[in-house]
Design an enzyme around this catalytic site. Structure first.
Site, PDB file in Angstrom:
ATOM      1  N   ASP A 106      40.118 -16.171  -2.142  1.00 34.95           N
ATOM      2  CA  ASP A 106      39.601 -17.117  -1.154  1.00 34.95           C
ATOM      3  C   ASP A 106      38.104 -17.335  -1.316  1.00 34.95           C
ATOM      4  O   ASP A 106      37.428 -17.822  -0.404  1.00 34.95           O
ATOM      5  CB  ASP A 106      39.919 -16.641   0.267  1.00 34.95           C
ATOM      6  CG  ASP A 106      39.245 -15.311   0.595  1.00 34.95           C
ATOM      7  OD1 ASP A 106      38.789 -14.631  -0.351  1.00 34.95           O
ATOM      8  OD2 ASP A 106      39.188 -14.956   1.774  1.00 34.95           O
ATOM      9  N   HIS A 137      17.575 -19.712 -23.887  1.00 33.95           N
ATOM     10  CA  HIS A 137      18.262 -19.683 -22.604  1.00 33.95           C
ATOM     11  C   HIS A 137      18.774 -18.277 -22.307  1.00 33.95           C
ATOM     12  O   HIS A 137      19.923 -18.074 -21.920  1.00 33.95           O
ATOM     13  CB  HIS A 137      19.403 -20.707 -22.571  1.00 33.95           C
ATOM     14  CG  HIS A 137      18.918 -22.117 -22.564  1.00 33.95           C
ATOM     15  ND1 HIS A 137      19.252 -23.039 -23.523  1.00 33.95           N
ATOM     16  CD2 HIS A 137      18.088 -22.761 -21.717  1.00 33.95           C
ATOM     17  CE1 HIS A 137      18.655 -24.199 -23.266  1.00 33.95           C
ATOM     18  NE2 HIS A 137      17.949 -24.052 -22.175  1.00 33.95           N
ATOM     19  N   ASP A 158      10.776 -18.289 -17.090  1.00 28.58           N
ATOM     20  CA  ASP A 158      11.076 -19.697 -16.804  1.00 28.58           C
ATOM     21  C   ASP A 158      11.863 -19.695 -15.502  1.00 28.58           C
ATOM     22  O   ASP A 158      13.090 -19.569 -15.489  1.00 28.58           O
ATOM     23  CB  ASP A 158      11.875 -20.306 -17.955  1.00 28.58           C
ATOM     24  CG  ASP A 158      11.987 -21.826 -17.854  1.00 28.58           C
ATOM     25  OD1 ASP A 158      11.873 -22.365 -16.734  1.00 28.58           O
ATOM     26  OD2 ASP A 158      12.197 -22.476 -18.900  1.00 28.58           O
ATOM     27  N   ASP A 200       9.927 -26.632 -11.832  1.00 25.24           N
ATOM     28  CA  ASP A 200      10.288 -26.028 -13.124  1.00 25.24           C
ATOM     29  C   ASP A 200       9.022 -25.430 -13.728  1.00 25.24           C
ATOM     30  O   ASP A 200       8.148 -26.160 -14.200  1.00 25.24           O
ATOM     31  CB  ASP A 200      10.883 -27.102 -14.037  1.00 25.24           C
ATOM     32  CG  ASP A 200      11.568 -26.523 -15.268  1.00 25.24           C
ATOM     33  OD1 ASP A 200      11.464 -25.305 -15.489  1.00 25.24           O
ATOM     34  OD2 ASP A 200      12.205 -27.292 -16.014  1.00 25.24           O
ATOM     35  N   HIS A 212      12.341 -26.938 -29.367  1.00 27.38           N
ATOM     36  CA  HIS A 212      12.871 -27.723 -28.242  1.00 27.38           C
ATOM     37  C   HIS A 212      11.895 -28.848 -27.887  1.00 27.38           C
ATOM     38  O   HIS A 212      10.786 -28.931 -28.419  1.00 27.38           O
ATOM     39  CB  HIS A 212      13.130 -26.834 -27.029  1.00 27.38           C
ATOM     40  CG  HIS A 212      11.940 -26.077 -26.534  1.00 27.38           C
ATOM     41  ND1 HIS A 212      10.943 -26.651 -25.772  1.00 27.38           N
ATOM     42  CD2 HIS A 212      11.582 -24.773 -26.688  1.00 27.38           C
ATOM     43  CE1 HIS A 212      10.032 -25.743 -25.469  1.00 27.38           C
ATOM     44  NE2 HIS A 212      10.382 -24.592 -26.018  1.00 27.38           N
ATOM     45  N   HIS A 252      10.797 -33.320 -19.935  1.00 31.02           N
ATOM     46  CA  HIS A 252      11.971 -34.013 -19.398  1.00 31.02           C
ATOM     47  C   HIS A 252      11.665 -34.440 -17.969  1.00 31.02           C
ATOM     48  O   HIS A 252      10.797 -33.868 -17.299  1.00 31.02           O
ATOM     49  CB  HIS A 252      13.217 -33.115 -19.439  1.00 31.02           C
ATOM     50  CG  HIS A 252      13.082 -31.805 -18.705  1.00 31.02           C
ATOM     51  ND1 HIS A 252      13.128 -31.706 -17.326  1.00 31.02           N
ATOM     52  CD2 HIS A 252      12.897 -30.536 -19.153  1.00 31.02           C
ATOM     53  CE1 HIS A 252      12.987 -30.442 -16.968  1.00 31.02           C
ATOM     54  NE2 HIS A 252      12.838 -29.708 -18.049  1.00 31.02           N
ATOM     55  N   HIS A 307      16.863 -31.226 -14.874  1.00 31.40           N
ATOM     56  CA  HIS A 307      16.814 -32.239 -15.929  1.00 31.40           C
ATOM     57  C   HIS A 307      17.262 -33.543 -15.265  1.00 31.40           C
ATOM     58  O   HIS A 307      18.437 -33.904 -15.286  1.00 31.40           O
ATOM     59  CB  HIS A 307      17.718 -31.861 -17.101  1.00 31.40           C
ATOM     60  CG  HIS A 307      17.288 -30.594 -17.787  1.00 31.40           C
ATOM     61  ND1 HIS A 307      18.051 -29.455 -17.816  1.00 31.40           N
ATOM     62  CD2 HIS A 307      16.154 -30.294 -18.454  1.00 31.40           C
ATOM     63  CE1 HIS A 307      17.422 -28.509 -18.483  1.00 31.40           C
ATOM     64  NE2 HIS A 307      16.259 -28.989 -18.867  1.00 31.40           N
ATOM     65  N   GLU A 348       6.138 -28.542 -21.454  1.00 28.97           N
ATOM     66  CA  GLU A 348       6.526 -27.155 -21.721  1.00 28.97           C
ATOM     67  C   GLU A 348       6.578 -26.812 -23.213  1.00 28.97           C
ATOM     68  O   GLU A 348       7.644 -26.518 -23.754  1.00 28.97           O
ATOM     69  CB  GLU A 348       7.880 -26.848 -21.077  1.00 28.97           C
ATOM     70  CG  GLU A 348       8.979 -27.868 -21.361  1.00 28.97           C
ATOM     71  CD  GLU A 348      10.288 -27.498 -20.683  1.00 28.97           C
ATOM     72  OE1 GLU A 348      10.739 -26.352 -20.852  1.00 28.97           O
ATOM     73  OE2 GLU A 348      10.852 -28.360 -19.985  1.00 28.97           O
ATOM     74  N   TYR A 368       7.560 -19.536 -30.765  1.00 27.16           N
ATOM     75  CA  TYR A 368       8.497 -18.416 -30.792  1.00 27.16           C
ATOM     76  C   TYR A 368       8.433 -17.770 -32.175  1.00 27.16           C
ATOM     77  O   TYR A 368       8.673 -18.436 -33.187  1.00 27.16           O
ATOM     78  CB  TYR A 368       9.906 -18.902 -30.466  1.00 27.16           C
ATOM     79  CG  TYR A 368       9.927 -19.729 -29.197  1.00 27.16           C
ATOM     80  CD1 TYR A 368      10.032 -19.136 -27.951  1.00 27.16           C
ATOM     81  CD2 TYR A 368       9.781 -21.117 -29.255  1.00 27.16           C
ATOM     82  CE1 TYR A 368      10.002 -19.888 -26.785  1.00 27.16           C
ATOM     83  CE2 TYR A 368       9.749 -21.889 -28.100  1.00 27.16           C
ATOM     84  CZ  TYR A 368       9.859 -21.268 -26.868  1.00 27.16           C
ATOM     85  OH  TYR A 368       9.825 -22.028 -25.726  1.00 27.16           O
ATOM     86  N   ARG A 384       5.898 -19.524 -23.860  1.00 29.64           N
ATOM     87  CA  ARG A 384       6.089 -20.900 -23.368  1.00 29.64           C
ATOM     88  C   ARG A 384       5.301 -21.043 -22.081  1.00 29.64           C
ATOM     89  O   ARG A 384       5.250 -20.117 -21.264  1.00 29.64           O
ATOM     90  CB  ARG A 384       7.576 -21.203 -23.134  1.00 29.64           C
ATOM     91  CG  ARG A 384       7.839 -22.627 -22.658  1.00 29.64           C
ATOM     92  CD  ARG A 384       9.314 -23.032 -22.772  1.00 29.64           C
ATOM     93  NE  ARG A 384      10.210 -22.320 -21.879  1.00 29.64           N
ATOM     94  CZ  ARG A 384      11.128 -21.444 -22.279  1.00 29.64           C
ATOM     95  NH1 ARG A 384      11.241 -21.126 -23.569  1.00 29.64           N
ATOM     96  NH2 ARG A 384      11.929 -20.845 -21.408  1.00 29.64           N
ATOM     97  N   GLU A 393       4.600 -23.980 -18.867  1.00 28.18           N
ATOM     98  CA  GLU A 393       5.204 -25.214 -18.333  1.00 28.18           C
ATOM     99  C   GLU A 393       4.686 -25.518 -16.933  1.00 28.18           C
ATOM    100  O   GLU A 393       4.639 -24.647 -16.069  1.00 28.18           O
ATOM    101  CB  GLU A 393       6.720 -25.051 -18.282  1.00 28.18           C
ATOM    102  CG  GLU A 393       7.464 -26.213 -17.673  1.00 28.18           C
ATOM    103  CD  GLU A 393       8.961 -25.956 -17.607  1.00 28.18           C
ATOM    104  OE1 GLU A 393       9.719 -26.934 -17.472  1.00 28.18           O
ATOM    105  OE2 GLU A 393       9.378 -24.774 -17.686  1.00 28.18           O
TER     106      GLU A 393
END
Length: 430
Positions: free
Chosen positions: A41, A246, A263, A274, A355, A359, A366, A384, A388, A397, A399
């Site tokens: 449930d 990620h 992040d 963000d 990357h 955005h 996003h 951002e 790496y 990074r 941002e």
């Protein structure tokens, strides 16, 4: 809801903008999200479909919005359908929108119970020639679950096969990409909450702390400031984990000498912020860490300057690539031969910065927004860049979220969040 009431003037303006773009004799319908089951449930926490929220402010399950600006019946030019509440629901689930409260929230005068939708919709469709379907056409979408919108579309096509079909999404992509002042204020609140969370961490992070403990500190600060919590799944990546773009496990111990890439950001009233910051676990950057960090920061500052009305998103990323290439050469990570022999489809800098730089951000992290046409004032973008270096077990990074201005450089919604090396070290060692 945890957030304070939002003026319905925002949603009134949003509907007016959308309806001004509709074809003559057309109707548009927007559905709330489902409540998704986990098992037995148990269900996932409800998240409202951002499009119906953008147009109505209704933040409740089992809700429909109908727009028919050419209706002969003035009552049916804007109609909100909400779940009928009763004493049993109020006891077990809490208060739901009454018709009066739904009008107060949305600015829509005509509110019906959801059970009346089929009857009203049939009547409207006898006048309408075109139906706008709200399909998900975001460039990153990869949805496999059938939604309420999907089921509505299938049912509508079966019941009304003679109607013409149009798409809501291109209109929403254009409209949602340019923020109203009220939206920017809500995003600023989300950024301010994020700032409180980040500042809380600077005296908390130390060798031996676990990534999930940092996550817990942030969640505490976000929720106590009227946020539901994270705007997206938090990334708290210490040491080599920062090279996984990620990384969301957040289950490792932070070690002496490592950096930690975070992040993480708060939402407020369904609007996202963000943020990414990278700090030394022990409060002091090494010489090499500082070199790489300041290179990323320079790229970020130069990239931000390019975000002005008229800029094309794809060209912007090419320019940032040139800036990053210069910094990587300075760090000794690339040499001139790497650049001269690079594959134009995968430039040399992509080895260390793989990357995109920016955005749209808004109701979605996003967010919707035009990407193939020139940028406009009041679009809100992330900036951002990152570098790496797996062989050095280092990933950095940085941002912020910025608002494009009619003239001059963008306005940084995160300008008060520490980012300079000296300030971070000072605060971590206070």
């Amino acid at each position: 809801m945890k957030y304070k009431p939002i003026s319905n003037q925002l949603f009134i303006k949003n509907r007016q903008k959308f309806m001004a773009r509709m074809k003559p004799k057309s109707v548009a319908v927007f559905n709330s999200n489902d409540i998704y089951p986990i098992s037995a449930d148990s269900t996932m926490p409800f998240e409202q479909h951002r499009d119906i929220f953008y147009l109505s402010g209704a933040d409740q399950e089992e809700t429909k919005l109908l727009l028919f600006p050419d209706s002969g019946n003035k009552k049916h030019r804007e109609v909100l359908f909400v779940r009928e509440t009763n004493e049993h629901i109020a006891i077990w689930e809490g208060a739901k929108l009454t018709k009066e409260k739904a009008t107060e929230v949305s600015g829509i005068e005509t509110v019906y119970w959801l059970s009346d939708f089929d009857k009203v919709f049939f009547d409207v469709m006898t006048e309408a020639e075109t139906i706008y379907f709200n399909t998900n056409e975001h460039y990153r979408q990869a949805v496999q679950t059938q939604t309420r919108e999907d089921r509505f579309i299938l049912d509508c096509k079966q019941k009304f096969p003679a109607h013409q079909v149009a798409k809501s999404n291109p209109i929403l992509q254009d409209l949602r990409g340019v923020k109203e002042p009220e939206e920017i204020d809500l995003m600023q609140k989300a950024c301010n909450i994020t700032e409180k969370g980040f500042r809380r961490l600077l005296n908390f992070i130390r060798p031996g702390v676990w990534e999930y403990e940092i996550e817990a500190e942030l969640l505490h600060e976000f929720v106590r400031n009227r946020s539901k919590g994270f705007a997206y799944t938090p990334i708290i990546a210490s040491g080599a984990n920062a090279n996984v773009l990620h990384y969301i496990e957040n289950n490792q111990q932070c070690k002496e000498g490592d950096l930690i890439l975070m992040d993480v950001a708060a939402e407020y009233a369904n609007y996202s912020s963000d943020l990414t910051r990278t700090v030394p676990v022990n409060g002091k950057f090494t010489k090499r860490q500082k070199e790489v960090y300041e290179a990323v920061l320079r790229v970020k500052k130069e990239a931000t300057k390019i975000l002005v009305p008229g800029t094309i998103w794809a060209e912007y990323h090419k320019e940032v690539g040139k800036i990053m290439t210069s910094e990587l050469l300075g760090l000794g990570l690339l040499d001139q031969a790497d650049v001269q022999n690079e594959n134009p489809d995968w430039p040399a800098y992509k080895k260390y910065f793989m990357h995109g730089t920016s955005h749209h951000i808004g109701l979605d992290t996003h967010d919707y927004g035009a990407l193939k046409t020139p940028m406009k004032a009041n679009m809100v973008f992330t900036v951002e860049p990152g570098i790496y270096i797996p062989e050095e077990e280092m990933g950095i990074r940085l941002e912020d979220d910025v608002v494009i201005q009619e003239k001059g450089e963008p306005f940084n919604l995160m300008a008060d969040i520490p980012i300079e090396v000296e300030e971070i070290q000072e605060l971590m060692n206070a």
